[in-house]
Scaffold this motif. Sequence first.
Motif, PDB file in Angstrom:
ATOM      1  N   ARG A 198     -18.453 -57.243 -20.437  1.00 41.70           N
ATOM      2  CA  ARG A 198     -19.529 -56.466 -21.063  1.00 41.70           C
ATOM      3  C   ARG A 198     -19.028 -55.790 -22.354  1.00 41.70           C
ATOM      4  NH1 ARG A 198     -23.911 -55.573 -22.910  1.00 41.70           N
ATOM      5  NH2 ARG A 198     -25.123 -53.678 -22.567  1.00 41.70           N
ATOM      6  N   ALA A 199     -17.821 -55.256 -22.306  1.00 42.39           N
ATOM      7  CA  ALA A 199     -17.280 -54.572 -23.482  1.00 42.39           C
ATOM      8  C   ALA A 199     -17.116 -55.558 -24.634  1.00 42.39           C
ATOM      9  CB  ALA A 199     -15.945 -53.907 -23.142  1.00 42.39           C
ATOM     10  N   ASP A 200     -16.677 -56.762 -24.318  1.00 40.21           N
ATOM     11  CA  ASP A 200     -16.497 -57.750 -25.390  1.00 40.21           C
ATOM     12  C   ASP A 200     -17.840 -58.159 -25.998  1.00 40.21           C
ATOM     13  OD1 ASP A 200     -13.752 -57.745 -25.503  1.00 40.21           O
ATOM     14  OD2 ASP A 200     -13.514 -59.272 -23.955  1.00 40.21           O
TER      15      ASP A 200
ATOM     16  N   VAL B  70     -17.073 -44.624 -13.951  1.00 37.00           N
ATOM     17  CA  VAL B  70     -18.273 -43.928 -13.504  1.00 37.00           C
ATOM     18  C   VAL B  70     -19.189 -44.847 -12.692  1.00 37.00           C
ATOM     19  CG1 VAL B  70     -20.311 -42.652 -14.259  1.00 37.00           C
ATOM     20  CG2 VAL B  70     -18.130 -42.362 -15.457  1.00 37.00           C
ATOM     21  N   ARG B  71     -19.360 -46.068 -13.179  1.00 38.85           N
ATOM     22  CA  ARG B  71     -20.309 -46.934 -12.485  1.00 38.85           C
ATOM     23  C   ARG B  71     -19.657 -47.894 -11.505  1.00 38.85           C
ATOM     24  NH1 ARG B  71     -24.530 -49.146 -16.752  1.00 38.85           N
ATOM     25  NH2 ARG B  71     -25.574 -49.755 -14.834  1.00 38.85           N
ATOM     26  N   GLY B  72     -18.328 -47.857 -11.440  1.00 36.66           N
ATOM     27  CA  GLY B  72     -17.639 -48.624 -10.402  1.00 36.66           C
ATOM     28  C   GLY B  72     -17.601 -50.130 -10.625  1.00 36.66           C
ATOM     29  N   TRP B  73     -17.792 -50.564 -11.872  1.00 36.63           N
ATOM     30  CA  TRP B  73     -17.692 -51.995 -12.146  1.00 36.63           C
ATOM     31  C   TRP B  73     -16.249 -52.447 -11.987  1.00 36.63           C
ATOM     32  CZ3 TRP B  73     -20.952 -54.331 -16.664  1.00 36.63           C
ATOM     33  CH2 TRP B  73     -22.288 -53.942 -16.537  1.00 36.63           C
TER      34      TRP B  73
ATOM     35  N   ARG C 205     -11.896 -51.362 -26.911  1.00 31.75           N
ATOM     36  CA  ARG C 205     -12.463 -52.013 -25.731  1.00 31.75           C
ATOM     37  C   ARG C 205     -12.448 -51.065 -24.536  1.00 31.75           C
ATOM     38  NH1 ARG C 205      -9.336 -55.862 -25.571  1.00 31.75           N
ATOM     39  NH2 ARG C 205     -10.583 -57.450 -26.616  1.00 31.75           N
ATOM     40  N   ALA C 206     -11.313 -50.385 -24.338  1.00 30.35           N
ATOM     41  CA  ALA C 206     -11.194 -49.489 -23.187  1.00 30.35           C
ATOM     42  C   ALA C 206     -12.143 -48.298 -23.307  1.00 30.35           C
ATOM     43  CB  ALA C 206      -9.750 -49.002 -23.048  1.00 30.35           C
ATOM     44  N   ASN C 207     -12.417 -47.858 -24.533  1.00 24.50           N
ATOM     45  CA  ASN C 207     -13.400 -46.793 -24.728  1.00 24.50           C
ATOM     46  C   ASN C 207     -14.759 -47.215 -24.186  1.00 24.50           C
ATOM     47  OD1 ASN C 207     -13.124 -44.117 -26.489  1.00 24.50           O
ATOM     48  ND2 ASN C 207     -11.453 -45.507 -27.046  1.00 24.50           N
ATOM     49  N   ILE C 208     -15.117 -48.455 -24.457  1.00 22.37           N
ATOM     50  CA  ILE C 208     -16.429 -48.946 -24.030  1.00 22.37           C
ATOM     51  C   ILE C 208     -16.448 -49.198 -22.522  1.00 22.37           C
ATOM     52  CG2 ILE C 208     -18.066 -50.860 -24.306  1.00 22.37           C
ATOM     53  CD1 ILE C 208     -17.067 -51.075 -27.231  1.00 22.37           C
ATOM     54  N   MET C 209     -15.304 -49.651 -21.988  1.00 24.05           N
ATOM     55  CA  MET C 209     -15.229 -49.971 -20.555  1.00 24.05           C
ATOM     56  C   MET C 209     -15.198 -48.731 -19.664  1.00 24.05           C
ATOM     57  SD  MET C 209     -12.307 -52.908 -20.706  1.00 24.05           S
ATOM     58  CE  MET C 209     -12.014 -52.900 -18.920  1.00 24.05           C
ATOM     59  N   GLU C 210     -14.707 -47.641 -20.207  1.00 28.61           N
ATOM     60  CA  GLU C 210     -14.376 -46.483 -19.374  1.00 28.61           C
ATOM     61  C   GLU C 210     -15.535 -46.024 -18.478  1.00 28.61           C
ATOM     62  OE1 GLU C 210     -11.292 -45.298 -19.148  1.00 28.61           O
ATOM     63  OE2 GLU C 210     -12.008 -43.943 -17.583  1.00 28.61           O
ATOM     64  N   GLY C 211     -16.706 -45.868 -19.057  1.00 26.36           N
ATOM     65  CA  GLY C 211     -17.853 -45.421 -18.261  1.00 26.36           C
ATOM     66  C   GLY C 211     -18.239 -46.441 -17.200  1.00 26.36           C
TER      67      GLY C 211
ATOM     68  N   MET D  35     -23.949 -47.189 -25.604  1.00 21.65           N
ATOM     69  CA  MET D  35     -24.818 -48.314 -25.240  1.00 21.65           C
ATOM     70  C   MET D  35     -24.414 -48.923 -23.902  1.00 21.65           C
ATOM     71  SD  MET D  35     -24.829 -50.280 -28.922  1.00 21.65           S
ATOM     72  CE  MET D  35     -25.272 -51.894 -28.275  1.00 21.65           C
ATOM     73  N   ALA D  36     -23.095 -48.949 -23.649  1.00 19.76           N
ATOM     74  CA  ALA D  36     -22.576 -49.615 -22.455  1.00 19.76           C
ATOM     75  C   ALA D  36     -23.142 -49.013 -21.177  1.00 19.76           C
ATOM     76  CB  ALA D  36     -21.049 -49.538 -22.435  1.00 19.76           C
ATOM     77  N   LEU D  37     -23.523 -47.764 -21.234  1.00 19.89           N
ATOM     78  CA  LEU D  37     -23.987 -47.084 -20.026  1.00 19.89           C
ATOM     79  C   LEU D  37     -25.390 -47.524 -19.619  1.00 19.89           C
ATOM     80  CD1 LEU D  37     -22.797 -43.513 -21.072  1.00 19.89           C
ATOM     81  CD2 LEU D  37     -21.650 -45.049 -19.488  1.00 19.89           C
ATOM     82  N   ASP D  38     -26.062 -48.315 -20.468  1.00 19.06           N
ATOM     83  CA  ASP D  38     -27.463 -48.658 -20.227  1.00 19.06           C
ATOM     84  C   ASP D  38     -28.272 -47.407 -19.914  1.00 19.06           C
ATOM     85  OD1 ASP D  38     -27.662 -51.412 -20.672  1.00 19.06           O
ATOM     86  OD2 ASP D  38     -26.653 -51.818 -18.757  1.00 19.06           O
ATOM     87  N   ALA D  39     -28.068 -46.402 -20.727  1.00 19.47           N
ATOM     88  CA  ALA D  39     -28.701 -45.111 -20.475  1.00 19.47           C
ATOM     89  C   ALA D  39     -30.202 -45.194 -20.753  1.00 19.47           C
ATOM     90  CB  ALA D  39     -28.067 -44.056 -21.365  1.00 19.47           C
TER      91      ALA D  39
END
Lengths: 216, 246
Positions: free
Chosen positions: B122-124, B111-114, B101-107, B157-161
Amino acid sequence: MLDLIPVIASYVPLTLFMAIMSMIAGLALAAVMAVIRVIKVPYLHRIVAVFISFFRGTPLLVQLFLFYFGLPQLVSGLQNLDGVSAAIIGLTLHFSAYMAESIRGAILGVDRSQWEAAASVGMTQKQVLTRIILPQAARTAAPTLMNYFIDIIKSTSLAFTLGVTEMMGAAQKEASSTFLYPEAFLVVAVFYWVIVETLSAGQRRLEHRLGKAVSR
Amino acid sequence: MSCQIDIKGLVKRFGDNTVLNGIDLCLQPGERMAIIGPSGTGKSTLLRCLNYLDRPEEGRITIGDLTVDAENAQKSDILALRRRTGFVFQNYALFANKTARANIMEGLTTVRGWSKAQATERADQILSQIGLGDRGDSYPAAMSGGQQQRVGIGRAMALDAELLLFDEPTSALDPEWVGEVLDLIRRVADGRQTMLIVTHEMQFAREIADRIVFMEGGRIVEQGPPSQIFGNAQDDRTRAFLRRVG
Ligand SMILES: Nc1ncnc2c1ncn2[C@@H]1O[C@H](COP(=O)(O)OP(=O)(O)O)[C@@H](O)[C@H]1O
Ligand SMILES: [Mg+2]
């Protein structure tokens, strides 16, 4: 001999105070120096290399004398430098040099792909270091750093040569006033031993827990 | 149609070894592109340059309204570029000190300040999309290669790149895990996510890609829709390569 125990025990806090202060300051300084060397901050990394070389290449006792007896003559603001402060400064600088090298080794041991993965999500170099690399390096370096802490505790006994009455100083005083030389030094030895063994046991339990955490 | 991703004249050298020799590529919005070619040809280097993990010596990369020119790219340009691209590594490269979960949340947080709460939510969501809804608290060391790579994809994917880059995402996997990872990439592709994927899975490339690019010796030799490249390649080198890989 039993009378010696409470006397020595009353100096345990000072010994621990010097050791903990030196460890905290030394760790902070070591982490900064390790990072400076790893990312090769221009000029600074050369200065750090010389610093580390000096503090690893000269005896701790000489360094302590340098700070306690030498510095006050050179720097006017330090004329009132007391023995405890001088010991903490000396221990901090001395052990920061060793700890910097082991932290640097641990940082270099973190796989390059960890840097790249962190960079690829858009982290700044500082974020990469503080959030991904240093926590992993800390885990690798922890046992070695713990050993340095034990070394620091034992090395606080040298503060006695700067006129500080800590555990060792107290033992010396007791010995010369009561003539119980073997007893006094045996008691103080056992005190160091118990402190160090308690820490080592804690360290083993902590490592066990950390080991379990990542394989969950 | 205009390019969403426009790459012009990309050159990368390692010493006097020119690994990318002037790469031009244009991806339409939602286009899924597969890069194939012999190993040592510069495919990974191309993806790495698009994320500035390797810094190109020459060339321009445009993603949407952001253009980064190799000749004068500043740190801030590089960070901006990385925020618009997600990278999936061959060896997963999950953050070893963080849970799935933390891997996905990290960015999202760093980075994006969420906020932590937003990022957790979002990670879940992503964890359940990648079929790992119950593994959020696991550390990478406790997961199979297939699970780790799915988290690697989830992290990207989490980054919505605007662009996802996949560098041989199944090459390091035991055969038993390849299927689940390809399935996930197929689902990402179905969402018309613009992507560039380097792969040796020819059948897979043919299925999901709108366009196949064949690279050799640091150059693009030939590109076209899968039917053309696999059915009617124009260049001898393309045909020779495809014969070799079967
Ligand atoms: N960091 C590097 N330093 C020097 N040479 C490199 C480096 N990375 C890649 N190369 C060289 O670049 C060439 C292309 O490598 P790569 O992009 O990994 O090819 P591919 O992904 O197509 O197999 C190879 O000859 C490789 O040796
Ligand atoms: Mg490659």
